[in-house]
Structures are given as structure tokens and as C-alpha cells.
Design an enzyme around this catalytic site. Structure first.
Site, PDB file in Angstrom:
ATOM      1  CD  GLU A  49      19.201  75.316  87.205  1.00  0.00           C
ATOM      2  OE1 GLU A  49      20.060  75.926  86.562  1.00  0.00           O
ATOM      3  OE2 GLU A  49      18.515  74.394  86.726  1.00  0.00           O
TER       4      GLU A  49
ATOM      5  CD  GLU B  75      16.251  76.608  81.688  1.00  0.00           C
ATOM      6  OE1 GLU B  75      16.338  77.109  82.837  1.00  0.00           O
ATOM      7  OE2 GLU B  75      17.103  75.841  81.217  1.00  0.00           O
TER       8      GLU B  75
ATOM      9  CG  HIS C  70      17.008  72.844  84.149  1.00  0.00           C
ATOM     10  ND1 HIS C  70      18.361  72.716  84.303  1.00  0.00           N
ATOM     11  CD2 HIS C  70      16.574  71.656  83.651  1.00  0.00           C
ATOM     12  CE1 HIS C  70      18.737  71.503  83.920  1.00  0.00           C
ATOM     13  NE2 HIS C  70      17.670  70.838  83.523  1.00  0.00           N
TER      14      HIS C  70
ATOM     15  CG  HIS D 293      22.042  72.851  86.279  1.00  0.00           C
ATOM     16  ND1 HIS D 293      21.365  73.301  85.179  1.00  0.00           N
ATOM     17  CD2 HIS D 293      23.205  72.294  85.831  1.00  0.00           C
ATOM     18  CE1 HIS D 293      22.093  73.035  84.089  1.00  0.00           C
ATOM     19  NE2 HIS D 293      23.204  72.432  84.448  1.00  0.00           N
TER      20      HIS D 293
HETATM   21 ZN   LIG Z   1      19.616  74.220  84.896  1.00  0.00          ZN
END
Ligand SMILES: [Zn+2]
Length: 320
Positions: free
Chosen positions: A56, A208, A145, A53
């Protein structure tokens, strides 16, 4: 290779495609993809990816800093590693994606999306994984991420569904890397980590790490525990052991946006891992009503603005 991130953001190929340091040989494979093979390699091999992404950026900066430490010999590389900056076009634009979310496209699912830079990139990355993982033996894949929302657990890991249990070493490393929660999927998905796990048997986890911020606005000290654990992993050293064990959750159900009538009954400020009690109406979509089935469930990745047919949130239950 110097300035891997800078080259990638500039959309340039490096002047040299391969080279050698005292400790490893590197090969530039494609835009944002580089392989490092140490002169003396141990297992497991690693795949470290970030920027699937494009907004990020913290894990991208962290990966860039680790590469610089490797280049200078401040970390002595002991394992093969494939470094991947997932979506360079989206990184340049500072956007999550340009056409469609690439982390729904792996495992060949890109063929079901309208052709775009992201479908082509997902195909390229699948080929890179195949070429690398069919060669290096057992591997760990860490796909890094940052979350869109704030979170009751700022650092957590999401594990793809698999038939065999995760290795104890792999799960122990997650605690050492400062993860506060581990979330286990029970169904397949189109994520990069599901693909590396299902097709190549890698131990895979989507990490994350905090909240999405633009380049240059990340406070990397907030990720220092994860960065030190990654340094130790690259060097083949034990990480500093965690004094707190992460909570464990499994996915109880998925909320999917099927129609334009979809409404998510959560505010834009609802944080990841917010608790909801049995019977609470979570979302409505025409005649379908999503309610909490278990005593307590926790929401993950609530997002009402996804394309039709895609996930608008996951509901979790604790499994300790
Ligand atoms: Zn992500």
C-alpha cells in the site's frame, strides 16, 4: 533527515541519528521510525503511520513528500510527530505481508502468531508508541492504508471501538481530509489504531485512501485533498473546510473464516460499500450461514483468502 524512505527501502541506518533544522529536532529511532519535535510545540501531537501493509504504497509516498516539505521549511512544523513506515521488509518486497498480517497483531496479539519478522516488528512498534505517547501528551494517530478492492467511497476512515466519544475536531478533520465515509467499530481488534486508542487514549483512525498500486504508479493528485489537510495539521493551521459531510456507518457483524469449507458468496469484483438486502446469504462455513440481518447492509473488506480464524469481511449499517 533527507531520504528517510530511500534509507528505509535500502535497509540502511542514516549516517546521522539525529539533527536539527530551523524549526524542529529530529531523531531516527529505528528502521522506518523517526521522531520530529518542533522548537515550539502545540497539542495534539501526531503519529503518522503508513506501510503497515507493504503493497500500500501511495500513503508512503505521500508521507515522504510531507517530510521533504518539512525538511525544506515549506511546511513549518508546530506539533510533535512520530513518523512510522510500518513494515519495511514487506515494502521492499511489494507485498501486503511476508508471514502474517501485521494489522491483526497489535495489543500483544503478536504473541499468538508464529514468530516472524512481522511479530518482531509489531513488538518494536508497540514499544515506539509507548515511548512516544507516554511523553507527548494528547495525540492523534492517523494510520494510512489503501484498500485491496475498489470502493463506492474511494476515501474512508475506520475508527476503533472506544468507551468515550471521538472529539468533534478529530471527526471534522476527517471531512476536511476528503473522507467520504466514517466507519465505527464496536468491538476491539488487533489493528495499530485500536492499540494506540485503547492503550494510550489517542484519537485514532485507519485511513483508506484509494486502491493499492506499486511504487511509482500512484497518482498522488487523487490524494491531494488528504495531503493538504495533513500539511495544515502539521503546520497547526485550519484545513480548507469540507463542503460535503461523510456518511457514517457502524459495524453490524463480522464474517469470519473458521474452516477450509468457507465460501464467500461475493465476486472478486465486489466493491467496498456494496449494498445487500435483508436475508441475502453472504457466506457459508460448514453449518454456519451468514445472512444480512438488517434492512440494508454494506460490505467492507471482503476477502475469502484470509487465514483460518480471521476476518473475511465486515457488514455495516448506516447510522446517520
Ligand atoms: Zn492496509
Amino acid at each position: 533527515m533527507q531520504d528517510f524512505l530511500a534509507h528505509t527501502l535500502a535497509g540502511e541506518a542514516p549516517a546521522a541519528r539525529c539533527g536539527e533544522t530551523d524549526y524542529y529536532r529530529w531523531t531516527w529511532w529505528d528502521e522506518g521510525v523517526m521522531q520530529l519535535i518542533p522548537h515550539r510545540a502545540t497539542q495534539p501531537a501526531l503519529v503518522l503511520s503508513a506501510g503497515i501493509h507493504g503493497n500500500e504504497t501511495a500513503p508512503v509516498e505521500m508521507l515522504d513528500a510531507l517530510l521533504e516539505d518539512l525538511r525544506r521549511g515549506e511546511i513549518i512544523l508546530t506539533r510533535p510527530v512520530l513518523v512510522i513506515l510500518g513494515n519495511p521488509a514487506a515494502l521492499r518486497a511489494g507485498k501486503r505481508y511476508l508471514s502474517d498480517d501485521m494489522n491483526r497483531m497489535f495489543g500483544g496479539r503478536w504473541q499468538r502468531f508464529p514468530e516472524s519478522g512481522e511479530t518482531r516488528r509489531a513488538c518494536v512498534l508497540e514499544h515506539c508508541l509507548e515511548r512516544y505517547l507516554s511523553d507527548v501528551g494528547p495525540a492523534w494517530h492517523l494510520d494510512m492504508h489503501t484498500a485491496i478492492r475498489g470502493s463506492h467511497h474511494p476515501r474512508f476512515g475506520v475508527f476503533p471501538a472506544r468507551d468515550t466519544p471521538y472529539e468533534a475536531d478529530f471527526l471534522a478533520w476527517m471531512a476536511d481530509a476528503g473522507l467520504q465515509a466514517l466507519v465505527f467499530h464496536r468491538a476491539p481488534g488487533g489493528t495499530f489504531t485500536h492499540h494506540s486508542s485503547a492503550c494510550f487514549g489517542a484519537q485514532s483512525c485507519t485511513l483508506e485512501l484509494g486502491k493499492a498500486q506499486p511504487f511509482g504508479q500512484n497518482d498522488l493528485t487523487r490524494f491531494s485533498i488528504t495531503q493538504s489537510a495533513l500539511s495544515a495539521l502539521l503546520a497547526g493551521m485550519p484545513a480548507v473546510p469540507a463542503d460535503v459531510q461523510p456518511l457514517r456507518y457502524e459495524v453490524a457483524s463480522q464474517i469470519t473464516r473458521h474452516s477450509e469449507a468457507f465460501t464467500l458468496h461475493m465476486s472478486a469484483q465486489t466493491e467496498n460499500f456494496t449494498a445487500f438486502h435483508r436475508g441475502t446469504v453472504l457466506a457459508e462455513d460448514g453449518d454456519t450461514v451468514y445472512r444480512v440481518e438488517n434492512e440494508t447492509e454494506y460490505v467492507l473488506f471482503p476477502n475469502p483468502n484470509v487465514a483460518l480464524g480471521l476476518r473475511a469481511g465486515l457488514m455495516l449499517k448506516e447510522i446517520n
